[in-house]
Design an enzyme around this catalytic site. Structure first.
Site, PDB file in Angstrom:
ATOM      1  N   CYS A   1       0.259   5.982  -4.019  1.00  0.00           N
ATOM      2  CA  CYS A   1       1.493   5.185  -3.995  1.00  0.00           C
ATOM      3  C   CYS A   1       1.548   4.186  -5.161  1.00  0.00           C
ATOM      4  CB  CYS A   1       1.608   4.505  -2.627  1.00  0.00           C
ATOM      5  SG  CYS A   1       3.280   4.000  -2.186  1.00  0.00           S
TER       6      CYS A   1
ATOM      7  N   HIS B   1       0.020   8.427   2.485  1.00  0.00           N
ATOM      8  CA  HIS B   1      -0.836   7.505   3.228  1.00  0.00           C
ATOM      9  C   HIS B   1      -1.325   8.236   4.475  1.00  0.00           C
ATOM     10  CE1 HIS B   1       0.580   4.173   0.746  1.00  0.00           C
ATOM     11  NE2 HIS B   1       1.824   4.518   1.011  1.00  0.00           N
TER      12      HIS B   1
END
Lengths: 260, 408
Positions: free
Chosen positions: A95, A193
């Protein structure tokens, strides 16, 4: 490589700054998977006011908020991570961590900010709403399906030197060309994630294999069960067409939406 | 015209709430408030007009601190409040239209709605507990919440901010408000405040002090929670013997005592009133199940789970870890990896809830011996077979366990 003298050192980069979404778990997963196999390993948490260890075996970066992302990139510009990548040490980034490895990304204010330039990519903004939800891809590096949860407003364009990590089956990923993440040399990056390496043990072992060579198999019953559950959840959501339904609170407008 | 519309909206909301209760669909708070607000968008403003309020907001401790403050203010007169955790504008509207008489009120408010509720209710006091990561699928960024609080608290007409100066995000939100009252209520969870919210630089900590190069630093507290005592602005310490466990609740008591002080309630009287509270809507409830003592602990996010894990008593009790990921919980349970479940090593754990497989995987890597049981009642029976049980559950899983223990 089976008889290493020193423990394998997993450097977890700025966990208090780049650890908003549980991504610190990636370092724990890497360390524990070596220990389960009788290989000595340790996680070295590197805080924002500490220098990056030059000789770690593997480097891990996670997601974070806009201001954290800008601070992290300013500290990482000292060349230590670049040197590690150049000697072929694996770097795994998620990310915001992915975005700062690229050529550029957008700050919270909308200004273009230079990245570390280790991956051939640039990040601007997704045109639609923030990408929030399950993300499912087929890996391009032979580690099977990759499952996780994405939560970002960034859109990442890969340049010719970077390959995607996965082809998106469900979710958004990079937001361009139907792919997620990037692979360039020893650098592996993704929007997943979960944490990504907990939900995808084959990807964890792929990274560890770059450090210690062939790995003995381990029992992954918990991860296998969770993966089956998440695959089924994505299928159910797709069938019932509720996948993009979300009660998402949005902050009042400001100069621009968050990027990470 | 407007008051006629409000009267009609109130009546319709209360009818809907009654129907909802009769048909067993819920306690009717949300549906009633929703209908009232839909018919009269100014209903909350009208319902609050002429009354005297404290608002309570923050990631963790809203319900407990609201309950503490209601107890403290009840020493000087009746208090209206939104019991039951309905802390969105719909729930607030329902609570206030149901009791249009009581002059003084304490309302807990979901964090992103604090600015709009301040505008509608014009409270005397806003109690600001803490801000940390929670439901990131909905809120994305913690700093952004602090920013909208900050905007709402800067107006000259802003309420008195009773603010936790151990939390840099809360401090930044309140520091330019007209008359802040600073409370050192503690902050065990530092992981969302290593970056200065004002300038984006590094936040430096030195003991309980913290500061940033831009000049933002911990203000001198007016009130302090220290060990088992609350120390007021006069420097006088009051030993606190709360029925509720944990240092975090001493901090919540200090926040409530400071807020009650605005109404001139003496700290000693406030704290005595709070001491008697032994559970808050099922939180901390001690009960029995399958012949064994059971305690219910609610934890909704990494900061709350870290606090809850420190409340688990040192003696050998099995632990049920129950986690869901519905909208009210946050859809992404990645936060499980921010929680130090390693603290449970040496105990037996039972993983349950709709995301029990995520819990199981986390416990495996934490080195905690566990079994996974899908059914919540079966999970509790399994744990109770070994003796006393601590149940740690997140929001909707906790509601399930309140039913499980009340059904016996």
């Amino acid at each position: 490589m089976a008889s290493r003298g020193d423990p394998v050192r997993i450097a977890l980069i700025y966990p208090a700054v780049l650890g908003t979404y549980g991504d610190g778990g990636n370092a724990l997963v890497l360390t524990e998977r070596l220990r389960w196999r009788g290989i000595d390993a340790e996680t070295v948490a590197v805080e924002i006011d500490q220098p990056l260890p030059a000789q770690a075996d593997l480097y891990v970066l996670g997601g974070g908020e806009d201001s954290a992302q800008t601070l992290a990139v300013s500290r990482l510009s000292d060349g230590a991570l670049k040197a590690a990548a150049e000697r072929g040490a694996p770097v795994f980034a998620v990310c915001a961590g992915f975005q700062i490895l690229g050529e550029s990304f957008l700050e919270g204010t909308g200004a273009v900010h230079a990245g570390l330039g280790l991956i051939d990519c640039t990040t601007d903004r997704l045109e639609g709403p923030r990408a929030v939800g399950e993300l499912l891809t087929n890996s391009t590096i032979g580690v099977g399906a990759l499952t996780g949860y994405e939560n970002h407003g960034g859109r990442t364009n890969l340049g010719p030197s970077a390959e995607p990590l996965g082809v998106v089956r469900d979710g958004v990923g990079n937001g361009t060309l139907g792919v997620d993440g990037a692979v360039q040399g020893s650098l592996v990056a993704t929007y997943l994630h979960g944490p990504a390496l907990a939900r995808n043990p084959t990807l964890a072992d792929h990274l560890l294999g770059m450090v210690v060579g062939t790995l003995a198999p381990v029992d992954d019953a918990e991860a296998d069960e969770l993966r089956q559950e998440r695959f089924a959840a994505v299928q159910t959501a797709r069938r019932t067409g509720r996948w993009r339904w979300r009660r998402q609170w949005r902050p009042p407008a400001r100069s621009g939406p968050p990027t990470s | 015209m407007t008051s006629a519309r409000y009267a009609l909206a109130r009546a319709a909301g209360s009818t809907a709430a009654g129907l909802s209760r009769l048909t067993g669909r819920g306690d009717g708070t949300t549906v009633g408030g929703r209908i009232t607000l839909a018919m009269d968008p100014q209903a909350l403003e009208r319902a609050a007009a002429g009354r005297d309020f404290a608002l309570v907001s923050g990631t963790n401790g809203k319900s407990t601190t609201r309950t503490f403050l209601v107890a403290a203010l009840s020493t000087i007169g009746p208090v209206v409040s939104n019991a039951g955790g309905a802390n969105l504008p719909t729930g607030l509207t329902a609570a206030l239209t149901r009791d249009p008489q009581t002059q003084r009120g304490v309302l807990e408010v979901d964090e992103p709605f604090l600015p709009s509720v301040i505008t509608a209710v014009r409270p005397r006091v806003a109690v600001l507990l803490n801000l940390s990561r929670d439901q990131l699928d909905r809120y994305a960024e913690v700093r952004r919440l602090a920013e909208i609080w900050r905007d709402a608290l800067q107006a000259p007409t802003a309420p008195v901010a009773v603010a936790n100066c151990d939390d840099p995000l809360v401090t930044w939100a309140a520091i330019d408000s007209p008359t802040p009252i600073w409370v050192a209520a503690g902050q065990r969870w530092h992981d969302d405040t290593s970056v200065c919210p004002a300038c984006g630089g590094v936040l430096v900590r030195d003991g309980e002090d913290w500061s940033s190069d831009c000049g933002l630093r911990r203000p001198t507290p007016d009130w302090r929670a220290e060990g088992g005592a609350v120390i007021g602005p006069d420097g006088k310490g009051h030993a606190v013997e709360l029925a509720l466990p944990g240092q975090v609740n001493v901090g919540n008591a200090a926040m409530a005592a400071a807020a009650a002080g605005v109404w001139l309630v003496p700290a000693a009287a406030s704290l005595t009133a709070m001491a008697a509270i032994s559970s808050v809507e099922g939180r901390y409830l001690r009960t029995e199940y399958a012949g064994q003592p059971v305690r219910l602990l609610l934890a909704k996010n990494p900061a709350g789970w870290t606090e809850a894990l420190t409340m688990v008593p040192p003696e050998q009790a099995d632990v049920v870890v129950a986690v869901n990921a519905r909208a009210a919980d946050g859809r992404d349970p990645s936060w499980l990896w921010d929680v130090p479940f390693e603290l449970l090593r040496g105990r037996r754990a039972v993983a349950t809830g709709e995301r029990s497989r995520d819990v199981a995987l986390r416990l495996r890597y934490a080195g905690v011996e566990y079994t996974r049981v899908d059914n919540p009642a079966a999970a509790l029976r399994k744990a109770a077979a070994g003796g006393p049980v601590e149940v740690l559950a997140n929001y909707t899983a906790f509601q399930t366990y309140r039913r499980v223990v009340s059904d016996g």
